[in-house]
Each structure stands twice: as structure tokens, then as C-alpha cells.
Motif scaffolding. Structure first.
Motif: not given
Length: 201
Positions: A91-92, A125-131, A175-176
Motif C-alpha cells: 500500500d501507499v 518507494q517504501q522509504r522515500v516516496w510512500n512517507p 524526492l527524485a
């Protein structure tokens, strides 16, 4: 969970919208979790639909039995249909449910990732984008899903276009860079979809 993404170019908008109501017939189908969609904000003739199923087996059973009957209502209203299937990976924002009632906007990103960078991409995706997304006002939730061929779908639902707008620009660049997205991604396409409540099943 199986995620189905349908994108098509519509030639008869009114007929397509009328036909979209026929998909209410999905209710009660074994394994069906929810469906929603709407029009691209960039290209008014492009429609996106997102459907969610418990598993590939339930989806295949539906396709073999009832799909053609429901799809017939939209026959001739579109061209260039693209259908892609993805397996939910995580999940996001936790606790995602395919419920579209509170959302005005969906953001879809479709990425093809270099084979040797797949695990790094998923980790970022889990550590940077999702939060970052989970902490953004108006972000309701989403999914990160994978298909064979190192293809990924990131779908997020937002309360309003203005809320998603606040998440953009310089913040996305930062973020990128942190996530090394340019190194991971071979191809990236995306869209912002204005969700239509009448399409929600």
C-alpha cells in the motif's frame, strides 16, 4: 490483490459514459473489490478505469463468464484500448481499500525499471516516496503494484486537485534525487485523472 488498469481513447463520450454505468453489474461478482475511474485532465478524450480483484483466479473466472455481456454496452464508443494487470505489492499509506467515493483525483504513474534496479526502486518507494505521499494533506491512499517485465504502477487517490498540486514541483525534484529515480527508471508515463463518481462500483 490484482489491479487492472484500463486506458482508452474515447470517440463517443456520451455513449461511453452511458455504457460505464453497466459495470454496476460487477457488484456481487466473487472476488470483486471495487472499481473507479474518470477522464484524463490533460487529454479530454482519454478515459482511465481502475479495477481491483482478490486474486487472478477470481478475475479470470469473471472474464470467462460475464465480461463480454457487461462490455457490450460500450462497444464502438472507444478505440486504442490498453489493459494492464498488476499484482499488488504494498500500500501507499497503510490500509488501502479500493473506495473512490471520497476522492476527486487519481494520480497514476507507470514505470518500466531497469532489471538490476528493481529491488532498489521498490525500496525507495517504501522509504522515500510512500512517507512523503502519506504525509501530504488530502492524500487518501494508494497502491504500488508490479507486472512481469519490471513494470510498476503507482496509483494514488487524492481528495482534491489543489491538494495534489501542493505536493508537486520542487518537492518532487528533491524526492527524485534522494530516491535515484532517474537511475532506476527506463521509462515513465503518467496522468492525473478527474474521477467521475458515476463510474464508481
Amino acid at each position: 490483490m490484482l489491479v487492472k488498469w484500463i486506458r482508452c481513447t474515447v470517440v463517443d463520450r456520451r455513449g461511453f459514459e452511458r455504457g460505464q454505468r453497466a459495470w454496476a453489474g460487477l457488484l456481487g461478482e466473487p472476488g470483486f473489490r471495487g472499481q473507479g475511474g474518470g477522464w484524463s485532465r490533460r487529454r479530454p478524450d482519454v478515459a482511465h478505469v481502475f479495477a481491483f480483484w482478490e486474486s487472478r483466479a477470481f478475475y479470470d473466472s469473471f472474464m470467462a463468464r460475464a465480461h463480454e455481456r457487461l462490455a457490450a454496452a460500450q462497444s464502438g464508443t472507444y478505440k486504442d484500448i490498453e489493459v494492464r494487470l498488476f499484482d499488488h505489492r504494498f500500500d501507499v499509506k497503510t490500509g488501502f481499500e479500493p473506495r473512490f467515493a471520497e476522492a476527486d483525483v487519481a494520480r497514476v504513474a507507470h514505470c518500466t525499471v531497469h532489471e538490476e534496479r528493481v529491488e532498489h526502486f521498490a525500496l525507495m518507494q517504501q522509504r522515500v516516496w510512500n512517507p512523503a505521499m502519506a504525509g501530504s494533506p488530502g492524500m487518501l491512499g494508494g497502491v504500488f503494484a508490479e507486472a512481469p517485465g519490471h513494470e510498476f504502477l503507482v496509483l494514488s487517490l487524492w481528495q482534491a486537485a489543489a491538494e495534489r498540486g501542493k505536493y508537486r514541483a520542487e518537492r518532487l525534484e528533491r524526492l527524485a534525487l534522494r530516491a535515484e529515480t532517474e537511475t532506476d527508471v527506463a521509462a515513465l508515463s503518467g496522468d492525473v485523472v478527474r474521477l467521475d463518481a458515476a463510474w464508481t462500483v
